[in-house]
Write an enzyme that holds these catalytic residues in place. Sequence first.
Site, mmCIF file in Angstrom:
data_model
loop_
_atom_site.group_PDB
_atom_site.id
_atom_site.type_symbol
_atom_site.label_atom_id
_atom_site.label_comp_id
_atom_site.label_asym_id
_atom_site.label_seq_id
_atom_site.Cartn_x
_atom_site.Cartn_y
_atom_site.Cartn_z
ATOM 1 N N SER A 1 -60.787 -25.539 -42.645
ATOM 2 C CA SER A 1 -60.654 -26.941 -43.037
ATOM 3 C C SER A 1 -61.724 -27.784 -42.337
ATOM 4 C CB SER A 1 -59.238 -27.425 -42.731
ATOM 5 O OG SER A 1 -58.951 -28.633 -43.388
ATOM 6 N N ASP B 1 -54.871 -24.535 -52.926
ATOM 7 C CA ASP B 1 -55.541 -25.709 -52.378
ATOM 8 C C ASP B 1 -55.609 -26.761 -53.483
ATOM 9 O OD1 ASP B 1 -56.543 -25.945 -49.677
ATOM 10 O OD2 ASP B 1 -57.684 -24.108 -50.024
ATOM 11 N N HIS C 1 -53.535 -23.947 -48.506
ATOM 12 C CA HIS C 1 -54.444 -24.388 -47.451
ATOM 13 C C HIS C 1 -54.041 -23.862 -46.074
ATOM 14 C CE1 HIS C 1 -57.568 -27.256 -46.117
ATOM 15 N NE2 HIS C 1 -56.807 -27.457 -45.059
#
Length: 336
Positions: A192, A276, A310
Amino acid sequence: MLKLKLFHIFLYKINMFLTNISTIFKTEKVPQLKEQSSNMSVILESLDLEREYTPSMWSERFATSQEVLQHHVQHVTEASEVATNKIPHKLEIEYGSTNGQKLDILGTDLPDDSPILVYVHGGYWQEMSREISRYPALPLYRSKIKTIVVGYDLCPTATLAEIVNQILSAAKFVFEYAEKMDSRGVYFAGHSAGAHLVAKLLSNGDFLESTVGSSRLRGAFLVSGVYDLRELTHTTVNDAVQLPNEWAIPLSPQFDSYTHLQERKVRIYILAGQNDSPTFKRQSREFYELLHNTCLMQNMYLEIKDNMDHFDIVECFANDDNFLKNLLVHDIRKHL
């Protein structure tokens, strides 16, 4: 004739009145309606951006975003504790002068020349920590790979530009350590916001050229990263980051050059989760296209991982059989 003339005068005045009314609506009312419509469009766009940049809203594993985040923190905390307890290590090594500039080396009993994976955590530059980001280390240790977990100061205590520079300082420490140990190769991985920081590191050709040991850089794994920051400045993420609009492009890897990596033959793996948000997946694809098409880099890999979001895309790093370890071991066997 007089009546007809009066009638024409009456029609003329009516026409002038209607013209004036029309002018008033054109000059005052219509712009107001357009302005209201424009404001509504901005509001809706902001709401969409907020959702696109809130990864926990896209997971299908839990009923609420809060549950996604709670599970993630609990999972990586427990896995990090297990790794710390089971692996010989040296913790809280200072690479800079502030409290956040520390790193951990796990696997200190492995041979000096062991490959090294450097892990940079995410959390939108404002959350998470080095202490709960040791979770990839145990499976790597069992494959004779050292893990170095990098900490850094968080926003708003530090600016994003300062954090980018801190990662350079950490990388300098790592490369010099690798040179001293005669490590067979150094790899970076970031999740990330951590992927953003690793990408910014890779873009700094002058740093790589001048830093002792950087020739040992072999590859990078960029997982569910954010590479274009322009939209983020319009979300609540920026409440803590406080990134000025004029700094969004200079601090975005998407607008950097990576042609200097061609000679180094660095392998870059860009990954994102099927679950995601569309924006995160788009950013991964666009960054891949930048490297592959614009910078003409070889050894580029892009994969959208099926049925992953994610968070579990990195939570799995604590498992013995996980894609990061498998990709890394394969790369080591093939190239080192």
